[in-house]
Enzyme design. Structure first.
Site, PDB file in Angstrom:
ATOM      1  N   ALA A  50       0.864  -1.187   0.000  1.00  0.00           N
ATOM      2  CA  ALA A  50       0.000   0.000   0.000  1.00  0.00           C
ATOM      3  C   ALA A  50       0.892   1.226   0.000  1.00  0.00           C
ATOM      4  O   ALA A  50       1.583   1.492   0.992  1.00  0.00           O
ATOM      5  CB  ALA A  50      -0.899   0.008   1.228  1.00  0.00           C
ATOM      6  N   ILE A 104       0.900   5.102  -0.064  1.00  0.00           N
ATOM      7  CA  ILE A 104      -0.032   6.202   0.189  1.00  0.00           C
ATOM      8  C   ILE A 104       0.711   7.508   0.019  1.00  0.00           C
ATOM      9  O   ILE A 104       1.804   7.691   0.556  1.00  0.00           O
ATOM     10  CB  ILE A 104      -0.654   6.064   1.600  1.00  0.00           C
ATOM     11  CG1 ILE A 104      -1.412   4.730   1.665  1.00  0.00           C
ATOM     12  CG2 ILE A 104      -1.578   7.245   1.889  1.00  0.00           C
ATOM     13  CD1 ILE A 104      -2.024   4.415   2.992  1.00  0.00           C
ATOM     14  N   HIS A 112       7.823  11.022  -3.098  1.00  0.00           N
ATOM     15  CA  HIS A 112       8.415   9.712  -2.819  1.00  0.00           C
ATOM     16  C   HIS A 112       7.569   8.571  -3.406  1.00  0.00           C
ATOM     17  O   HIS A 112       8.088   7.637  -4.010  1.00  0.00           O
ATOM     18  CB  HIS A 112       8.509   9.554  -1.294  1.00  0.00           C
ATOM     19  CG  HIS A 112       9.392   8.452  -0.837  1.00  0.00           C
ATOM     20  ND1 HIS A 112      10.680   8.655  -0.410  1.00  0.00           N
ATOM     21  CD2 HIS A 112       9.166   7.122  -0.752  1.00  0.00           C
ATOM     22  CE1 HIS A 112      11.211   7.510  -0.077  1.00  0.00           C
ATOM     23  NE2 HIS A 112      10.318   6.558  -0.267  1.00  0.00           N
ATOM     24  N   ARG A 172     -10.214  -0.009  -0.236  1.00  0.00           N
ATOM     25  CA  ARG A 172      -9.825  -1.001  -1.249  1.00  0.00           C
ATOM     26  C   ARG A 172      -9.186  -2.249  -0.646  1.00  0.00           C
ATOM     27  O   ARG A 172      -8.714  -3.118  -1.371  1.00  0.00           O
ATOM     28  CB  ARG A 172      -8.852  -0.341  -2.243  1.00  0.00           C
ATOM     29  CG  ARG A 172      -9.518   0.700  -3.115  1.00  0.00           C
ATOM     30  CD  ARG A 172      -8.538   1.650  -3.757  1.00  0.00           C
ATOM     31  NE  ARG A 172      -9.221   2.605  -4.638  1.00  0.00           N
ATOM     32  CZ  ARG A 172      -9.954   3.625  -4.205  1.00  0.00           C
ATOM     33  NH1 ARG A 172     -10.104   3.848  -2.922  1.00  0.00           N
ATOM     34  NH2 ARG A 172     -10.561   4.435  -5.077  1.00  0.00           N
TER      35      ARG A 172
END
Ligand code: DLZ
Length: 155
Positions: A80, A82, A88, A127
């Site tokens: 994941a 984010i 980055h 999700r």
């Protein structure tokens, strides 16, 4: 005309899952989704190897090692990424996608992409078993279908 398709039966082959620990609130749920999908499609969870890596950036190396081992019919990769306050995430996303694709092509077994790339933690949780389903299921299904297809293409 000859049409070749994979099915969605996990069969007797072994699967490996590589999962990133970064944002593990999300990735643990992705792992549950992938394991549940393998089980529901006939896979034997006793035969599944789960390898944890520090973050998504490390997924390709571990996936490559597992894929080349000759022990697995497919490798499912979960992470994941984010968006933070820097760019980055963009570097990680591109490198991870390219690295997983390369691992698949060089090992010649399916390495599937179950990495969420989201703006917020809320979107990621949606999700990962929330209101937008669990995207790890798609990565697990793609692994099953591609493993089946490749075995038929070899026949
Ligand atoms: C450093 C970092 C950052 C800022 N964000 C994420 C992220 O959102 N998701 C993720 O899986 N990993 C992140 N990482 C960690 C990198 O993937 C990697 O583990 C470190 O840069 C060490 O190589």
């Amino acid at each position: 005309m000859k049409v070749v398709e994979g099915d969605l039966l996990a069969g007797p082959g072994r699967y490996a899952i590589v999962v990133a620990r970064f944002n593990d609130l999300v990735t643990r749920r992705l792992l549950e989704g992938a394991l549940d999908t393998l089980r529901r499609h006939g896979g034997d969870l006793e035969q599944v190897t789960v390898a944890w890596v520090p973050g998504s950036f490390e997924l390709p190396l571990a996936a490559d090692r597992l894929a080349r081992s000759g022990k697995y019919v497919a490798v499912i990769c979960l992470g994941a990424v984010i968006q933070g306050q820097t760019t980055h995430h963009e570097y990680i996303n591109h490198q991870v996608a390219a690295g997983l694709q390369r691992a698949a092509l060089e090992s010649r077994i399916p390495v599937t992409f179950g990495v969420l790339t989201c703006g917020t933690m809320e979107q990621a949780l949606d999700r990962a078993g929330g209101k937008a389903g669990n995207k790890a299921q798609e990565a697990a299904l793609a692994a099953i279908e591609m493993a089946s297809l490749l075995s038929r293409l070899d026949d």
